[in-house]
Scaffold this motif. Sequence first.
Motif, PDB file in Angstrom:
ATOM      1  N   UNK A 123       0.815  -1.204   0.000  1.00  0.00           N
ATOM      2  CA  UNK A 123       0.000   0.000   0.000  1.00  0.00           C
ATOM      3  C   UNK A 123       0.849   1.255   0.000  1.00  0.00           C
ATOM      4  N   UNK A 124       1.977   1.195   0.713  1.00  0.00           N
ATOM      5  CA  UNK A 124       2.900   2.329   0.776  1.00  0.00           C
ATOM      6  C   UNK A 124       3.525   2.621  -0.587  1.00  0.00           C
ATOM      7  N   UNK A 125       4.126   1.605  -1.215  1.00  0.00           N
ATOM      8  CA  UNK A 125       4.860   1.856  -2.459  1.00  0.00           C
ATOM      9  C   UNK A 125       3.913   2.224  -3.596  1.00  0.00           C
ATOM     10  N   UNK A 126       2.688   1.721  -3.547  1.00  0.00           N
ATOM     11  CA  UNK A 126       1.759   2.045  -4.623  1.00  0.00           C
ATOM     12  C   UNK A 126       1.277   3.495  -4.554  1.00  0.00           C
ATOM     13  N   UNK A 127       1.509   4.147  -3.422  1.00  0.00           N
ATOM     14  CA  UNK A 127       1.199   5.568  -3.317  1.00  0.00           C
ATOM     15  C   UNK A 127       2.086   6.370  -4.273  1.00  0.00           C
ATOM     16  N   UNK A 128       3.401   6.091  -4.259  1.00  0.00           N
ATOM     17  CA  UNK A 128       4.280   6.858  -5.151  1.00  0.00           C
ATOM     18  C   UNK A 128       4.306   6.293  -6.560  1.00  0.00           C
ATOM     19  N   UNK A 129       4.044   4.995  -6.707  1.00  0.00           N
ATOM     20  CA  UNK A 129       4.017   4.415  -8.056  1.00  0.00           C
ATOM     21  C   UNK A 129       2.887   5.032  -8.872  1.00  0.00           C
ATOM     22  N   UNK A 130       1.705   5.098  -8.294  1.00  0.00           N
ATOM     23  CA  UNK A 130       0.571   5.681  -9.015  1.00  0.00           C
ATOM     24  C   UNK A 130       0.823   7.122  -9.399  1.00  0.00           C
ATOM     25  N   UNK A 131       1.405   7.897  -8.465  1.00  0.00           N
ATOM     26  CA  UNK A 131       1.679   9.306  -8.742  1.00  0.00           C
ATOM     27  C   UNK A 131       2.709   9.462  -9.855  1.00  0.00           C
ATOM     28  N   UNK A 132       3.762   8.649  -9.826  1.00  0.00           N
ATOM     29  CA  UNK A 132       4.801   8.755 -10.856  1.00  0.00           C
ATOM     30  C   UNK A 132       4.276   8.335 -12.230  1.00  0.00           C
ATOM     31  N   UNK A 133       3.500   7.277 -12.292  1.00  0.00           N
ATOM     32  CA  UNK A 133       2.968   6.836 -13.584  1.00  0.00           C
ATOM     33  C   UNK A 133       2.019   7.884 -14.154  1.00  0.00           C
TER      34      UNK A 133
ATOM     35  N   UNK B 292      -5.611   0.974 -11.431  1.00  0.00           N
ATOM     36  CA  UNK B 292      -5.424  -0.293 -10.710  1.00  0.00           C
ATOM     37  C   UNK B 292      -4.609  -0.099  -9.438  1.00  0.00           C
ATOM     38  N   UNK B 293      -3.610   0.774  -9.474  1.00  0.00           N
ATOM     39  CA  UNK B 293      -2.826   1.037  -8.271  1.00  0.00           C
ATOM     40  C   UNK B 293      -3.678   1.701  -7.189  1.00  0.00           C
ATOM     41  N   UNK B 294      -4.592   2.570  -7.583  1.00  0.00           N
ATOM     42  CA  UNK B 294      -5.510   3.164  -6.615  1.00  0.00           C
ATOM     43  C   UNK B 294      -6.404   2.090  -5.995  1.00  0.00           C
ATOM     44  N   UNK B 295      -6.833   1.148  -6.795  1.00  0.00           N
ATOM     45  CA  UNK B 295      -7.648   0.039  -6.287  1.00  0.00           C
ATOM     46  C   UNK B 295      -6.837  -0.806  -5.309  1.00  0.00           C
ATOM     47  N   UNK B 296      -5.579  -1.061  -5.642  1.00  0.00           N
ATOM     48  CA  UNK B 296      -4.722  -1.857  -4.757  1.00  0.00           C
ATOM     49  C   UNK B 296      -4.545  -1.145  -3.408  1.00  0.00           C
ATOM     50  N   UNK B 297      -4.378   0.173  -3.444  1.00  0.00           N
ATOM     51  CA  UNK B 297      -4.238   0.907  -2.188  1.00  0.00           C
ATOM     52  C   UNK B 297      -5.483   0.747  -1.324  1.00  0.00           C
ATOM     53  N   UNK B 298      -6.649   0.826  -1.939  1.00  0.00           N
ATOM     54  CA  UNK B 298      -7.893   0.627  -1.187  1.00  0.00           C
ATOM     55  C   UNK B 298      -7.945  -0.773  -0.599  1.00  0.00           C
ATOM     56  N   UNK B 299      -7.557  -1.774  -1.391  1.00  0.00           N
ATOM     57  CA  UNK B 299      -7.552  -3.153  -0.915  1.00  0.00           C
ATOM     58  C   UNK B 299      -6.656  -3.298   0.311  1.00  0.00           C
ATOM     59  N   UNK B 300      -5.446  -2.758   0.250  1.00  0.00           N
ATOM     60  CA  UNK B 300      -4.516  -2.925   1.363  1.00  0.00           C
ATOM     61  C   UNK B 300      -4.937  -2.127   2.589  1.00  0.00           C
ATOM     62  N   UNK B 301      -5.603  -1.005   2.400  1.00  0.00           N
ATOM     63  CA  UNK B 301      -6.156  -0.295   3.558  1.00  0.00           C
ATOM     64  C   UNK B 301      -7.218  -1.145   4.246  1.00  0.00           C
ATOM     65  N   UNK B 302      -8.023  -1.810   3.471  1.00  0.00           N
ATOM     66  CA  UNK B 302      -9.071  -2.666   4.049  1.00  0.00           C
ATOM     67  C   UNK B 302      -8.466  -3.879   4.750  1.00  0.00           C
ATOM     68  N   UNK B 303      -7.391  -4.409   4.195  1.00  0.00           N
ATOM     69  CA  UNK B 303      -6.740  -5.556   4.832  1.00  0.00           C
ATOM     70  C   UNK B 303      -6.183  -5.187   6.202  1.00  0.00           C
ATOM     71  N   UNK B 304      -5.668  -3.970   6.328  1.00  0.00           N
ATOM     72  CA  UNK B 304      -5.150  -3.540   7.633  1.00  0.00           C
ATOM     73  C   UNK B 304      -6.258  -3.536   8.674  1.00  0.00           C
ATOM     74  N   UNK B 305      -7.426  -3.075   8.312  1.00  0.00           N
ATOM     75  CA  UNK B 305      -8.557  -3.082   9.243  1.00  0.00           C
ATOM     76  C   UNK B 305      -8.939  -4.514   9.597  1.00  0.00           C
ATOM     77  N   UNK B 306      -8.948  -5.391   8.602  1.00  0.00           N
ATOM     78  CA  UNK B 306      -9.353  -6.782   8.824  1.00  0.00           C
ATOM     79  C   UNK B 306      -8.339  -7.544   9.673  1.00  0.00           C
ATOM     80  N   UNK B 307      -7.044  -7.318   9.448  1.00  0.00           N
ATOM     81  CA  UNK B 307      -6.042  -8.018  10.255  1.00  0.00           C
ATOM     82  C   UNK B 307      -6.030  -7.484  11.681  1.00  0.00           C
ATOM     83  N   UNK B 308      -6.283  -6.186  11.846  1.00  0.00           N
ATOM     84  CA  UNK B 308      -6.302  -5.607  13.191  1.00  0.00           C
ATOM     85  C   UNK B 308      -7.377  -6.246  14.053  1.00  0.00           C
ATOM     86  N   UNK B 309      -8.476  -6.657  13.425  1.00  0.00           N
ATOM     87  CA  UNK B 309      -9.589  -7.257  14.175  1.00  0.00           C
ATOM     88  C   UNK B 309      -9.216  -8.608  14.768  1.00  0.00           C
TER      89      UNK B 309
END
Length: 322
Positions: A85-95, A119-136
């Motif tokens: 999720x972190x790296x896709x933040x700068x990858x999407x911006x650079x592309x 697609x990178x924006x979608x991946x970021x959303x996915x990984x944000x949701x995974x963090x919430x799910x793993x925290x539970x």
Amino acid sequence: MQATATAERKSAASQVSQRYAKCIEASKRVQWDIDRDVIRGRTFDFTKKFMPDGLSKINELPFLNGDEARFLSQIQGRTYANMFGLVERFIGAKVLEVSKAHWLGDQVALEALIRLTDEELKHQELFRRLEVMTAEGMPAGYQFKPRPNEVAHNVLAKSTWAVLGLTLDIEIFSQTHYRASIEPDTNLSDLWKDVFLFHWKEESQHAILDELEWRREHARLSEVERDRGVMDLIDLVGAVDGICQVQAEADASYFLMHAGRAFTSAEEKVIRDVVLKAYRWQYIVSGALEPRFADVLKALVTPAQMDRIGKALGPLLEHAAH
């Protein structure tokens, strides 16, 4: 002779455009939705590991029992998702930035890069949701130390040549990790495994586009600008290692806090070292050793520049691959 050279340039441009077109075709074919295709109403199975042993290096900790090894793999898996999720933040911006070169040019290339960004924006959303799910399903106290926007700002301050090189490395090793370690492991949480199956399907096209854009950027630069790019790439690798060190320390401490028993000081030291070794392997060394990335890099740098890169990577290679 001039007519022949012109024809050859047009033919080469046509071939490149066809590669962009194939990426669009593949993107449409594998397109997926987070809820419909990936999560599908499921939760993580915390009775299983998340990270495979080949990536987590947990097999280097024989004094851990089964529950402890599983817990440490889940911590690493949580960080693995957050790191993407972190790296896709700068990858999407650079592309999105480099797509500007195609705005009034090759519209096929433009479409391919816009699809990648989406697609990178979608991946970021996915990984944000995974963090919430793993925290539970995990104890309180986990911390993902890097700040995505701050990291992205610092990365994007470097030359485009260097950022595209780092991006290609990341998107190649994401594929290698899935094919070589995640996909064949039958002991992983089904949902966690599926996340990286679908991620891999789209990253396969992204790596092709990264290479095309890196080569295009390289072709337009002077020798001085290319050398600056090499220096920036070395700096970026050092920055990634800094992130690995900070997060490895945080994750090892979190594990020791919640493992359920005390370890000797010697065992604690080994745990911290192995987690750092695993992160250096996952986020730096495995990509640097991947032949596909190495071949592109060697084609773009001089022997002297390659030697500088090798010396910078040497200590990391020695630690992670030992």
